[in-house]
Motif scaffolding. Structure first.
Motif, PDB file in Angstrom:
ATOM      1  N   ASN A 145       5.317   0.933   2.555  1.00 46.13           N
ATOM      2  CA  ASN A 145       5.051  -0.388   1.999  1.00 46.13           C
ATOM      3  C   ASN A 145       4.969  -0.251   0.489  1.00 46.13           C
ATOM      4  O   ASN A 145       4.244   0.611  -0.027  1.00 46.13           O
ATOM      5  CB  ASN A 145       3.744  -0.966   2.559  1.00 46.13           C
ATOM      6  N   SER A 158      -5.058   3.683  10.546  1.00 51.19           N
ATOM      7  CA  SER A 158      -4.165   4.785  10.261  1.00 51.19           C
ATOM      8  C   SER A 158      -4.104   5.714  11.453  1.00 51.19           C
ATOM      9  O   SER A 158      -5.109   6.012  12.078  1.00 51.19           O
ATOM     10  CB  SER A 158      -4.671   5.541   9.024  1.00 51.19           C
ATOM     11  N   LYS A 189      -7.095   0.178   2.338  1.00 47.66           N
ATOM     12  CA  LYS A 189      -6.933  -0.682   3.508  1.00 47.66           C
ATOM     13  C   LYS A 189      -7.512  -2.068   3.236  1.00 47.66           C
ATOM     14  O   LYS A 189      -8.560  -2.206   2.611  1.00 47.66           O
ATOM     15  CB  LYS A 189      -7.625  -0.053   4.717  1.00 47.66           C
ATOM     16  N   TYR A 236      -2.753   5.893   3.539  1.00 47.54           N
ATOM     17  CA  TYR A 236      -3.109   4.473   3.429  1.00 47.54           C
ATOM     18  C   TYR A 236      -4.526   4.414   2.860  1.00 47.54           C
ATOM     19  O   TYR A 236      -5.490   4.345   3.591  1.00 47.54           O
ATOM     20  CB  TYR A 236      -3.017   3.825   4.805  1.00 47.54           C
ATOM     21  N   ASP A 277       0.071   9.751   7.590  1.00 47.98           N
ATOM     22  CA  ASP A 277      -0.152   8.361   7.151  1.00 47.98           C
ATOM     23  C   ASP A 277      -1.048   8.358   5.924  1.00 47.98           C
ATOM     24  O   ASP A 277      -2.223   8.716   6.000  1.00 47.98           O
ATOM     25  CB  ASP A 277      -0.791   7.566   8.295  1.00 47.98           C
ATOM     26  N   SER A 315       2.069   0.563  11.106  1.00 45.78           N
ATOM     27  CA  SER A 315       1.688   1.302  12.318  1.00 45.78           C
ATOM     28  C   SER A 315       2.481   0.831  13.524  1.00 45.78           C
ATOM     29  O   SER A 315       2.989   1.642  14.317  1.00 45.78           O
ATOM     30  CB  SER A 315       0.194   1.123  12.585  1.00 45.78           C
ATOM     31  N   GLU A 371       0.679  -4.302   4.802  1.00 46.01           N
ATOM     32  CA  GLU A 371       0.644  -2.846   4.983  1.00 46.01           C
ATOM     33  C   GLU A 371       0.305  -2.475   6.422  1.00 46.01           C
ATOM     34  O   GLU A 371       0.715  -1.427   6.926  1.00 46.01           O
ATOM     35  CB  GLU A 371      -0.393  -2.213   4.044  1.00 46.01           C
ATOM     36  N   ASP A 372      -0.450  -3.339   7.093  1.00 44.41           N
ATOM     37  CA  ASP A 372      -0.877  -3.031   8.457  1.00 44.41           C
ATOM     38  C   ASP A 372       0.270  -3.049   9.462  1.00 44.41           C
ATOM     39  O   ASP A 372       0.157  -2.524  10.559  1.00 44.41           O
ATOM     40  CB  ASP A 372      -1.955  -4.026   8.906  1.00 44.41           C
ATOM     41  N   ARG A 403       2.035   1.407  -1.542  1.00 49.76           N
ATOM     42  CA  ARG A 403       0.759   0.999  -0.967  1.00 49.76           C
ATOM     43  C   ARG A 403       0.417   1.790   0.306  1.00 49.76           C
ATOM     44  O   ARG A 403      -0.759   1.988   0.613  1.00 49.76           O
ATOM     45  CB  ARG A 403       0.788  -0.489  -0.641  1.00 49.76           C
ATOM     46  N   ARG A 404       1.447   2.184   1.019  1.00 49.99           N
ATOM     47  CA  ARG A 404       1.234   2.959   2.235  1.00 49.99           C
ATOM     48  C   ARG A 404       2.518   3.718   2.542  1.00 49.99           C
ATOM     49  O   ARG A 404       3.622   3.220   2.308  1.00 49.99           O
ATOM     50  CB  ARG A 404       0.874   2.049   3.410  1.00 49.99           C
ATOM     51  N   TYR A 405       2.355   4.949   3.060  1.00 48.62           N
ATOM     52  CA  TYR A 405       3.540   5.734   3.436  1.00 48.62           C
ATOM     53  C   TYR A 405       3.235   6.481   4.720  1.00 48.62           C
ATOM     54  O   TYR A 405       2.290   7.259   4.797  1.00 48.62           O
ATOM     55  CB  TYR A 405       3.913   6.726   2.340  1.00 48.62           C
TER      56      TYR A 405
END
Length: 604
Positions: free
Chosen positions: A232, A84, A293, A290, A288, A265, A261-262, A104-106
């Protein structure tokens, strides 16, 4: 997906093989190439990406990596930043809240003082080459990076966002509210509810998460400041929402097939650099969120395992060469390759997944088909032998085998999922046998039988166990018992000579499909002189009946009185093409009667 040859070349320092060579290489080692077309001094490939690779190959980067491995061409390094960028949830007056685990991630970032306008020629040409419309430099940048790296991106006009009570620009990922509405970028109004995940500011929805943006914070020519979203979302949620609303976008297509999700970045870095290059401005700190992970996945394989699975003899050096072509990180311990799976490759989990990677790059055409030697040194299964005994007994005493449904609408053992109302396993064979007997009894004529004798051998399910039963039916009874009980009690057992060698037991009859149209039967009895053969009658019936007489005329009665003998036959008429009319059969019977009278015979 449409893939541009010129776009791919950006990933390589050395010239790519010709479009024809690339097309052939992809076809033989990766995907189906549906078309190759010339467009504005470029070549466009239409590549059919299968669902198991949509997570990484619905992008030029993904296809470039495939080409690198297939042709052994070094690809330009791309840093996959899995960490992140910031653990803060507040940066440059941007606050992000995730209220649903389906996000899942923003990642969000503010870029100020940009200049919205036409895209540079290289950017608009790149998008047009793959069938996309150029809109403006900001929107084009988000589309370009999505088609380049595979992760959708959205840009909001910062100054159109509602702030929270503390004066922060707030972005919330939350379920929609019943009665809430959003107008999408293509001017369609969508009714929201709590099953639809949305991106919102402090008051209003801004976008349908993972699917389409709204017009509230649309970037236009007056936009000066923007918020870049790289997120994501849960693939199942996106697919259900997309189908429910009937909104199908390039963004939804990628999210519903799942994306690592990775990847976010790397995408955030690239979109930031591109916007600063073509629109100017200054960027703020990335925010970020997340929380969950993913841990690094490794898979271990040995050359012995790979060769055994693929039927090849690939050396360790060749295996290393293929891993290096994919730029996989690995180490060798105890004659095994311990491979670190790239986070963007969601399809690689188990050793056999790596075997497939090795096999397709090495070349499946190099695998020679060899029939394995199988040694049948074990005795037949005991239950199967008992079933063969029972089958031989009944078939050799005039029975025919039937197979009924294992599923019923009532029983003791219920199945978890059923395609119909029959969601229980049968507790006996007799119920199905009764229906089979009555059905076949209706078709006695077409079967050319005087009596229906049928049986079934099958499994029944009672409480917590299974049993193999046998059930047989004739005009006297329908009887069911355990298979072993039948073998013991059957009086016919000692009369069946082939039971000593079950491998010689074969059914010689061939099945001929029945017509789907109804049949018509006619009975006819004729007096002929006793010294005459009844074959003459059979010939008349066949000649007049032609193709519509589907079975051999079957004699069901015969008696002699004085010097005359009466022969009674049943004739079955049926067409494979249509439903017969009664008049057609009556005409055939009239011809038969005329021939009989011409020979001096008498029809009863």
């Amino acid at each position: 997906m449409k893939i541009s040859y010129k776009w791919l070349q950006k990933y390589f320092k050395e010239p790519l093989p010709t479009p024809a060579e690339i097309s052939e290489g992809i076809i033989f080692h990766a995907f189906e190439v549906e078309s190759v077309e010339e467009f504005n001094n470029d070549t466009i490939f239409e590549i059919k990406i299968l669902p198991d690779r949509a997570h990484d190959c619905l992008s030029h980067w993904g296809i470039a990596k495939e080409i690198s491995a297939i042709f052994g061409i070094k690809i330009n390094p791309t840093e996959e930043n899995n960490s992140s960028s910031s653990t803060d949830i507040l940066g440059d007056n941007l606050k992000i809240q995730i209220e649903d685990s389906k996000c899942r991630r923003y990642m969000g970032k503010i870029i100020r003082n940009i200049k919205v306008g036409p895209s540079p020629l290289w950017l608009s040409d790149s998008l047009v080459s793959i069938g996309q419309k150029s809109i403006n430099n900001i929107v084009d940048a988000t589309n370009y990076v999505m088609f380049d790296l595979g992760n959708p991106i959205h840009a909001f006009d910062l100054d159109k966002l509602e702030k929270d009570n503390e004066g922060n620009f707030l972005i919330k990922v939350r379920p929609g509210i019943e009665g809430e509405k959003i107008v999408t970028l293509d001017k369609k109004e969508v009714n929201l509810n709590d099953t639809i995940l949305v991106i919102a500011d402090a008051k209003n929805p801004l976008a349908i998460a993972g699917i389409k943006g709204g017009n509230k914070a649309e970037v236009d020519n007056n936009t000066k400041n923007i918020v870049i979203e790289v997120a994501n979302f849960d693939p199942t949620m996106v697919r259900k929402t997309s189908h429910k609303l009937g909104i199908f976008t390039d963004s939804a297509k990628r999210f519903e097939n799942e994306i690592s999700e990775d990847l976010a970045s790397l995408v955030m870095d690239k979109i930031t650099d591109l916007i600063l290059e073509i629109a100017g401005g200054e960027c703020g700190q990335v925010v970020d969120i997340y929380k969950n992970k993913k841990e690094e996945i490794t898979a271990s394989v040995s050359s012995a395992y790979l060769n055994r699975l693929l039927g090849l003899d690939i050396s360790d050096a060749k295996i290393e060469d293929i891993f290096n072509k994919f730029q996989y990180k690995y180490e060798i311990k105890n004659n095994e390759f311990i491979v670190s799976i790239p986070s963007v490759r969601l399809d690689l989990v188990y050793p056999y997944d790596l075997a497939e990677e090795i096999g397709r790059i090495y070349g499946y055409e190099k695998i020679k088909p060899v029939i394995p030697e199988i040694i049948f040194d074990k005795d037949d299964d005991a239950i199967w032998k008992e079933m063969q005994k029972a089958r031989a007994i009944l078939i050799n005493t005039g029975y025919s085998e039937v197979m009924n449904y294992t599923f019923t609408n009532e029983g003791v053992v219920e199945v978890l999922v059923s395609a119909s109302d029959k969601n229980f396993l049968r507790t006996n064979l007799k119920d199905g046998m009764k229906k089979s007997y009555e059905l076949n009894k209706l078709n006695l004529s077409i079967l050319s039988l005087d009596e229906i004798k049928i049986f079934e051998i099958g499994t029944i399910f009672i409480e917590e166990k299974e049993e193999v039963h046998i059930c047989y039916a004739n005009k006297k009874e329908i009887k069911e018992m355990k298979l072993d009980e039948f073998i013991i009690t059957s009086k016919e057992l000692s009369d069946v000579s082939l039971l000593d060698n079950f491998k010689d037991f074969r059914l010689s009859n061939k099945f001929i499909p029945w017509s789907v149209y109804p049949f018509i039967t006619r009975d006819i009895a004729v007096w002929i002189p006793a010294e005459k053969s009844n074959d003459i009658l059979v010939e008349i019936y066949k000649e007049c009946g032609g193709d519509l007489l589907i079975n051999e005329p079957r004699m069901f009665d015969r008696f002699t009185k004085g010097d005359m003998t009466s022969y009674a036959y049943r004739l079955v008429f049926q067409s494979y093409e249509r439903t017969l009319k009664d008049e057609e059969v009556t005409e055939i019977m009239s011809k038969i009667n005329s021939k009989i009278l011409d020979l001096g015979f008498e029809a009863r």
